[in-house]
Motif scaffolding. Structure first.
Motif, PDB file in Angstrom:
ATOM      1  N   LYS A 110       0.831  -1.210   0.000  1.00  0.00           N
ATOM      2  CA  LYS A 110       0.000   0.000   0.000  1.00  0.00           C
ATOM      3  C   LYS A 110       0.862   1.256   0.000  1.00  0.00           C
ATOM      4  N   ILE A 111       1.913   1.240   0.837  1.00  0.00           N
ATOM      5  CA  ILE A 111       2.782   2.424   0.910  1.00  0.00           C
ATOM      6  C   ILE A 111       3.485   2.650  -0.420  1.00  0.00           C
ATOM      7  N   MET A 112       3.993   1.548  -1.027  1.00  0.00           N
ATOM      8  CA  MET A 112       4.662   1.675  -2.321  1.00  0.00           C
ATOM      9  C   MET A 112       3.708   2.224  -3.372  1.00  0.00           C
ATOM     10  N   ALA A 113       2.461   1.729  -3.351  1.00  0.00           N
ATOM     11  CA  ALA A 113       1.487   2.206  -4.338  1.00  0.00           C
ATOM     12  C   ALA A 113       1.239   3.699  -4.160  1.00  0.00           C
ATOM     13  N   LEU A 114       1.144   4.132  -2.906  1.00  0.00           N
ATOM     14  CA  LEU A 114       0.940   5.559  -2.647  1.00  0.00           C
ATOM     15  C   LEU A 114       2.112   6.380  -3.168  1.00  0.00           C
ATOM     16  N   LEU A 115       3.354   5.900  -2.910  1.00  0.00           N
ATOM     17  CA  LEU A 115       4.538   6.622  -3.382  1.00  0.00           C
ATOM     18  C   LEU A 115       4.562   6.690  -4.904  1.00  0.00           C
ATOM     19  N   VAL A 116       4.234   5.559  -5.552  1.00  0.00           N
ATOM     20  CA  VAL A 116       4.253   5.539  -7.023  1.00  0.00           C
ATOM     21  C   VAL A 116       3.212   6.504  -7.575  1.00  0.00           C
ATOM     22  N   ALA A 117       2.013   6.535  -6.940  1.00  0.00           N
ATOM     23  CA  ALA A 117       0.968   7.454  -7.415  1.00  0.00           C
ATOM     24  C   ALA A 117       1.427   8.902  -7.290  1.00  0.00           C
ATOM     25  N   LEU A 118       2.052   9.243  -6.134  1.00  0.00           N
ATOM     26  CA  LEU A 118       2.511  10.626  -5.945  1.00  0.00           C
ATOM     27  C   LEU A 118       3.593  10.982  -6.964  1.00  0.00           C
ATOM     28  N   SER A 119       4.531  10.041  -7.227  1.00  0.00           N
ATOM     29  CA  SER A 119       5.572  10.332  -8.219  1.00  0.00           C
ATOM     30  C   SER A 119       4.962  10.510  -9.599  1.00  0.00           C
ATOM     31  N   ALA A 120       3.933   9.698  -9.912  1.00  0.00           N
ATOM     32  CA  ALA A 120       3.295   9.836 -11.225  1.00  0.00           C
ATOM     33  C   ALA A 120       2.648  11.208 -11.368  1.00  0.00           C
ATOM     34  N   ILE A 121       1.983  11.657 -10.291  1.00  0.00           N
ATOM     35  CA  ILE A 121       1.365  12.983 -10.334  1.00  0.00           C
ATOM     36  C   ILE A 121       2.424  14.056 -10.546  1.00  0.00           C
ATOM     37  N   ILE A 147       5.476  13.763 -11.900  1.00  0.00           N
ATOM     38  CA  ILE A 147       6.081  13.719 -13.236  1.00  0.00           C
ATOM     39  C   ILE A 147       5.103  14.246 -14.281  1.00  0.00           C
ATOM     40  N   SER A 148       3.803  13.927 -14.109  1.00  0.00           N
ATOM     41  CA  SER A 148       2.830  14.452 -15.078  1.00  0.00           C
ATOM     42  C   SER A 148       2.725  15.969 -14.974  1.00  0.00           C
ATOM     43  N   LEU A 149       2.846  16.488 -13.743  1.00  0.00           N
ATOM     44  CA  LEU A 149       2.852  17.943 -13.588  1.00  0.00           C
ATOM     45  C   LEU A 149       4.044  18.558 -14.309  1.00  0.00           C
ATOM     46  N   LEU A 150       5.208  17.863 -14.225  1.00  0.00           N
ATOM     47  CA  LEU A 150       6.396  18.347 -14.912  1.00  0.00           C
ATOM     48  C   LEU A 150       6.185  18.369 -16.418  1.00  0.00           C
ATOM     49  N   GLN A 151       5.602  17.286 -16.955  1.00  0.00           N
ATOM     50  CA  GLN A 151       5.492  17.167 -18.406  1.00  0.00           C
ATOM     51  C   GLN A 151       4.478  18.139 -18.977  1.00  0.00           C
TER      52      GLN A 151
END
Lengths: 80, 89
Positions: B6-17, B19-23
Motif C-alpha cells: 500500500k505504501i509503495m502504491a501511494l509513493l508511485v501514485a505521488l511520483s506519477a502525479i 512527473i505528469s505535472l512536470l510534463q
C-alpha cells in the motif's frame, strides 16, 4: 508544571508557524517579486532554500541511525 | 507484506502525479521541481504544530491528582500493616 508545558507548547507552535511562513514566502512568493525590491534583503539566495532542508534532513537521518546503532550495541554488550 | 504494498502504491501514485505535472507544465517548471521538498517541509511543520497545540491543551485534572495521592497513602498504610515492603517513605 502546567505553565511550563503550555509555554513549551506555545514556543513549538510559534517556531513551526514562523518556519512555515518564511519558507512559503521564500519559495512561492519571492520569484514573483522584482529583483530591485527591498524585501530580497531579508531572504537568503534561492539556492539555500533547497540546501537547508536537505541538509537538515540528512543530519536528522544521521542522528537517528547513530542512536539506533548505539542502542543496539549497548543491548548486545549487556547480554554478553 | 500488504502494508508495504500500500505504501509503495501511494509513493508511485505521488511520483506519477509529480512527473505528469512536470510534463504538462500546468505550473511553471521551477515550482514543480521544488514541490516535493516543499511538501516535506510543510508536513514537518504541521507535525510540530500539532505537538505544540496538544501540549498547550493537555488537561491535567488537579482534583483527580489529589484523590490519587490519597489513594496511594491509604494503600501504603494498608499494605504496611499486612507486612508488605512498600519502599521509600
Amino acid at each position: 508544571m502546567e505553565l511550563a508545558d503550555r509555554a513549551i507548547g506555545l514556543l513549538l507552535s510559534v517556531i513551526s508557524l514562523s518556519i512555515f511562513t518564511y519558507y512559503t514566502l521564500w519559495v512561492i512568493i519571492l520569484p514573483f517579486v522584482d529583483s530591485d525590491h527591498f524585501v530580497h534583503k531579508y531572504f537568503l539566495p534561492h539556492e539555500y532554500a533547497i540546501l537547508i532542508p536537505v541538509y537538515a534532513g540528512v543530519v536528522l537521518i544521521c542522528f537517528i541511525s547513530m542512536f539506533v546503532g548505539y542502542v543496539m550495541l549497548k543491548s548486545k554488550k549487556k547480554k554478553a | 507484506m500488504k502494508h508495504i504494498v500500500k505504501i509503495m502504491a501511494l509513493l508511485v501514485a505521488l511520483s506519477a502525479i509529480w512527473i505528469s505535472l512536470l510534463q504538462t507544465s500546468v505550473l511553471p517548471e521551477s515550482y514543480t521541481w521544488l514541490l516535493p521538498l516543499y511538501s516535506i517541509v510543510t508536513l514537518g511543520c504541521y507535525g510540530l504544530l500539532m505537538v505544540g497545540v496538544g501540549l498547550m491543551r493537555f488537561p491535567t485534572c488537579p482534583q483527580e491528582s489529589l484523590l490519587l495521592q490519597e489513594d496511594i497513602v491509604e494503600a501504603k498504610g494498608f499494605l504496611k500493616e499486612k507486612g508488605v515492603d512498600v519502599g521509600s517513605d
